[in-house]
Design an enzyme around this catalytic site. Structure first.
Site, PDB file in Angstrom:
ATOM      1  N   SER A  66       2.041  -9.611  -0.977  1.00  0.00           N
ATOM      2  CA  SER A  66       1.288  -8.196  -0.870  1.00  0.00           C
ATOM      3  C   SER A  66       1.601  -7.389   0.788  1.00  0.00           C
ATOM      4  O   SER A  66       1.949  -6.310   0.620  1.00  0.00           O
ATOM      5  CB  SER A  66       0.101  -8.103  -1.296  1.00  0.00           C
ATOM      6  OG  SER A  66      -0.851  -8.988  -0.533  1.00  0.00           O
ATOM      7  N   LYS A 120       0.820  -1.180   0.015  1.00  0.00           N
ATOM      8  CA  LYS A 120      -0.214   0.019  -0.049  1.00  0.00           C
ATOM      9  C   LYS A 120       0.649   1.174   0.088  1.00  0.00           C
ATOM     10  O   LYS A 120       0.376   2.252  -0.647  1.00  0.00           O
ATOM     11  CB  LYS A 120      -0.893  -0.102   1.136  1.00  0.00           C
ATOM     12  CG  LYS A 120      -1.894  -1.276   1.144  1.00  0.00           C
ATOM     13  CD  LYS A 120      -3.020  -0.959   0.300  1.00  0.00           C
ATOM     14  CE  LYS A 120      -3.950  -2.159   0.357  1.00  0.00           C
ATOM     15  NZ  LYS A 120      -5.047  -2.145  -0.798  1.00  0.00           N
ATOM     16  N   GLU A 125      -9.621   5.734   3.350  1.00  0.00           N
ATOM     17  CA  GLU A 125     -10.513   4.632   3.990  1.00  0.00           C
ATOM     18  C   GLU A 125      -9.550   3.250   4.065  1.00  0.00           C
ATOM     19  O   GLU A 125      -8.801   3.381   3.464  1.00  0.00           O
ATOM     20  CB  GLU A 125     -11.609   4.484   3.124  1.00  0.00           C
ATOM     21  CG  GLU A 125     -11.422   3.788   1.984  1.00  0.00           C
ATOM     22  CD  GLU A 125     -10.899   4.510   0.687  1.00  0.00           C
ATOM     23  OE1 GLU A 125     -11.226   5.629   0.541  1.00  0.00           O
ATOM     24  OE2 GLU A 125      -9.836   4.298   0.144  1.00  0.00           O
TER      25      GLU A 125
HETATM   26  C1  LIG Z   1      -1.498  -7.143   2.413  1.00  0.00           C
HETATM   27  C2  LIG Z   1      -2.703  -6.702   1.277  1.00  0.00           C
HETATM   28  N1  LIG Z   1      -2.841  -7.489   0.399  1.00  0.00           N
HETATM   29  C3  LIG Z   1      -3.633  -6.988  -0.402  1.00  0.00           C
HETATM   30  C4  LIG Z   1      -4.918  -6.152  -0.208  1.00  0.00           C
HETATM   31  C5  LIG Z   1      -5.975  -6.064  -1.262  1.00  0.00           C
HETATM   32  O1  LIG Z   1      -5.913  -4.840  -1.857  1.00  0.00           O
HETATM   33  P1  LIG Z   1      -5.528  -4.697  -3.350  1.00  0.00           P
HETATM   34  O2  LIG Z   1      -6.423  -5.487  -3.954  1.00  0.00           O
HETATM   35  O3  LIG Z   1      -5.792  -3.275  -3.687  1.00  0.00           O
HETATM   36  O4  LIG Z   1      -4.100  -5.020  -3.542  1.00  0.00           O
HETATM   37  C6  LIG Z   1      -4.672  -5.391   1.012  1.00  0.00           C
HETATM   38  C7  LIG Z   1      -5.772  -4.598   1.271  1.00  0.00           C
HETATM   39  O5  LIG Z   1      -5.913  -3.871   2.487  1.00  0.00           O
HETATM   40  C8  LIG Z   1      -3.537  -5.921   1.823  1.00  0.00           C
HETATM   41  O6  LIG Z   1      -3.346  -5.179   2.969  1.00  0.00           O
END
Ligand SMILES: Cc1ncc(COP(=O)(O)O)c(C=O)c1O
Lengths: 269, 397
Positions: free
Chosen positions: B378, B90, B112
């Site tokens: 992620s 993020k 948010e």
């Molecule tokens: C660690 C992590 N991975 C994935 C996501 C999913 O979001 P996005 O689809 O925008 O990557 C989030 C959302 O809060 C997250 O915290």
């Protein structure tokens, strides 16, 4: 012939247009409220279809929509309610306020149903002109009037286009923010709506935040053709859950007072 | 830095677009213009680059998960976005967006958050820029991601609880949009994912594509070949599109989306918008939405707060519909199992969100061993430990 055209044929018209969420607090009571408001002198209606995620609405209308949905409101039950109002008041101009998804997922057939129910015009709170080609096409082919919205930060040229592209009337948003009754009418609002009178000769109605008969009169005095009051009435319904007749009395008293102003046209310019 | 690929809508059905109240039209226009100017401004680009390196800790490594590769009999590579400052991808987007907000002269940040990771990234970036920040967060998410609430507060952000709806990400976005409609002049809405009204899907993608750009190069340098499969989890789609973009022109690289199936795809206890959604218009975009036949947005569920969202970014829908992106659904319990597997086999605790991607990767490995898989890890899972412990205590009883 769109009934709003008749209403606004007189350029000095001072129309009062209450807003109600269809089905709040339930189908029958909603009909009673709307019926009483028209009997009390409402010149036209702005009726909202309840949406569970209304991003342009403040807490009062959010709760109003939640009540309507809890009572089982659907697209079809709202359409039926409109048809019943139309049945009772054949000449009354009726406009709907919707969130786009409610209509989008009905496809063309939804527009046909609304036209058949006797709707005159439709305004969508989350559909800017740039995305509205399909919507406008569906409106036109069903003889429904298109109402665009103009905001306080709409540039002048864009506002002119929105007025020109609107059929029936244009909805002028009085201020920034979501719907909700304000305790005062700001100078910025008066300035903003006054300035628009110089932009167009076409009819427009002003809404958002208006909560007092005096505010209605002040907005009319700027040259606006119509004034819309919604949240103030929704909160009357909210605060009288077991006594809708009290809410109805309050709504009718408001309308009666407002209408007594509308006769007294001041000499302007 | 590559210039932005800039599309208002995606595909013939025109997913995306900008379906917003009139008061936001002008504001979004301003964001778009500022963004296009900024990314061509060498001063902006070099500041962004410096922030990525010094504040964000980029670049992040792509590592071979040796133990799992051996166990599964395939090649598994992890792009370590869990190592980004704050613990998730993020920050890539918040650095870019808040730099842009400053560039535009905005004095306040609205945001948010679901999992709290975007909220934390926003709060820490805004702290660095000295900008006051309000973060909307559903009450259910506040409960299950409590450590992140405290982190945001430590960085000076105000966390505003949202109790409407199911009290999750969708409801938090509703409130953030209401705030933005009200405070259009001074506030910048730092949007958490590659979704929402134009230009956000493209803007967030631009700031997130660093994930795939790095990973592609790292695969070529470290492994000598591109992966055969690239996998990411889908909330709104920011880590996914950020990972995929570099591979879009590599026709032999298959792209996979891991979608949250919650407790199962029947009923409303999931958030699998790509699999079960229908075309609708909400939160500023035309996309696939979980909704009823009347167009009311459905309640959703996922154990991963960051995936618990009824819609999905428009570009992913287009990629799926033209067959470029495959979708694999993953239940809560499959994700938790993957969470344990990675912790034990590789010494890395993944976020519940990322654990969905791993579970999908595992399914692919079972299907066909002859793969080289690149997965976007992620985020890290510290934020989910409380929920995990509660869950395992529940199971022991
Ligand atoms: C660690 C992590 N991975 C994935 C996501 C999913 O979001 P996005 O689809 O925008 O990557 C989030 C959302 O809060 C997250 O915290």
């Amino acid at each position: 012939m769109n009934r709003f055209h008749t209403l606004f044929r007189d350029p000095d018209a001072r129309a009062f247009i209450p807003f109600f969420t269809l089905g709040d607090p339930d189908w029958e009571t909603s009909l009673r409220i709307i019926d009483s408001a028209v009997q009390a002198g409402a010149d036209a209606l702005e009726l909202g279809f309840p949406f569970a995620d209304p991003i342009s609405d403040g807490p009062t209308n959010q709760k109003s929509m939640a009540r309507a949905l809890r009572a089982g409101s659907t697209f079809d039950s709202c359409t039926l309610l409109v048809a019943e109002v139309r049945n009772r008041f054949p000449e009354l101009p009726i406009s709907l306020l919707l969130y786009y998804n409610l209509l989008f997922c009905q496809e063309r057939e939804g527009y046909r149903k609304l036209a058949e129910a006797g709707v005159d015009a439709i305004v969508i709170s989350d559909l800017p002109m740039e995305e509205s080609a399909y919507h406008v096409d569906c409106l036109k082919s069903n003889g429904l009037g298109c109402v665009h919205m103009v905001a306080p930060n709409t540039p002048r040229d864009r506002a002119r286009t929105l007025f020109d592209e609107s059929d029936a009337f244009t909805y002028v948003i009085s201020r920034f923010g979501t719907t909700g009754a304000d305790s005062r009418l700001s100078d910025a609002t008066i300035e903003h709506v006054t300035r628009l009178r110089a932009v167009t000769e076409k009819p427009y109605a002003v809404g958002f935040g208006i909560s007092h008969p005096d505010f209605v009169r002040q907005i009319w005095d700027t040259g606006a053709n119509g004034v819309i009051v919604g949240s103030h009435f929704s909160s009357m319904i909210e605060h009288n859950p077991d006594a809708p007749e009290v809410a109805i009395e309050g709504i009718c008293a408001f309308i009666a007072e407002v209408k007594s102003h509308s006769e007294a046209r001041p000499v302007t310019l | 830095m590559t210039t932005a690929s800039w599309e208002r809508t995606f595909g013939e059905l025109c997913y995306g677009g900008s379906y917003v109240p009139e008061s936001l039209v002008h504001v979004l226009d301003e964001v778009q213009k500022a963004f296009l100017t900024a990314i061509d401004d060498p001063a902006f680009v070099s500041r962004l680059d410096k922030l990525h390196r010094e504040f964000g800790g980029r670049e992040t490594p792509t590592i071979r998960a040796d133990n799992l590769s051996e166990r599964w009999g395939t090649g598994l590579f992890l792009k370590r976005e869990d190592l980004v400052h704050g613990g998730a991808h993020k920050l890539n987007s918040t650095i870019g967006q808040i730099l842009l907000a400053e560039y535009m002269g905005k004095t306040r940040i609205i945001s948010e958050t679901g999992a709290g990771q975007h909220g934390v990234a926003t709060a820490m970036t805004a702290a660095k820029f000295g900008l006051p920040t309000d973060v909307y967060m559903g009450v259910v998410d506040i409960e299950r991601q409590h450590s992140n609430v405290r982190r945001m507060q430590l960085h000076g952000a105000r966390v505003i609880p949202v109790s409407t709806g199911r009290g999750t990400l969708k409801d938090a976005i509703n409130e953030a949009m209401r705030d933005w409609i009200t405070n259009v002049g001074e506030s910048y809405h730092c949007f958490g994912t590659a979704a929402g009204p134009f230009p956000y899907p493209s803007l967030v993608k631009h700031f997130q594509r660093v994930i795939g750009d790095e990973a592609r190069r790292q695969m070529l340098e470290g492994h000598g070949a591109l992966p055969t499969d690239v996998i990411a989890c889908i909330g709104g789609g920011s880590n996914a599109i950020g990972t995929y973009t570099a591979f879009l022109d590599d026709p032999d690289v298959r792209l996979w989306a891991a979608e949250p199936a919650g407790t199962g795809l029947d009923g409303t206890n999931h958030a699998a918008a790509l699999t079960r959604g229908s075309v609708g218009v909400f939160h500023g975009m035309k996309s696939l939405w979980l909704q009823n036949e009347d167009g009311q947005i459905a309640p959703t569920h996922s154990i991963a707060a960051g995936l618990d969202y009824p819609g999905v970014g428009p570009e992913l829908v287009e990629l799926m519909e033209r067959g470029r992106l495959g979708v694999i659904t993953v239940t809560d319990s499959e994700a938790v199992e993957a969470f344990e597997v990675l912790s034990q086999a590789e010494g890395i605790i993944p976020a519940f969100e990322s654990a969905h991607a791993l579970a999908a990767t595992w399914k692919l490995a079972k299907e066909d061993r002859d793969r080289t898989m690149l997965m976007c890890l992620s985020g890290r899972g510290d934020k989910d430990l409380e929920s995990y412990w509660k869950l395992s205590e529940g199971n022991d009883e």
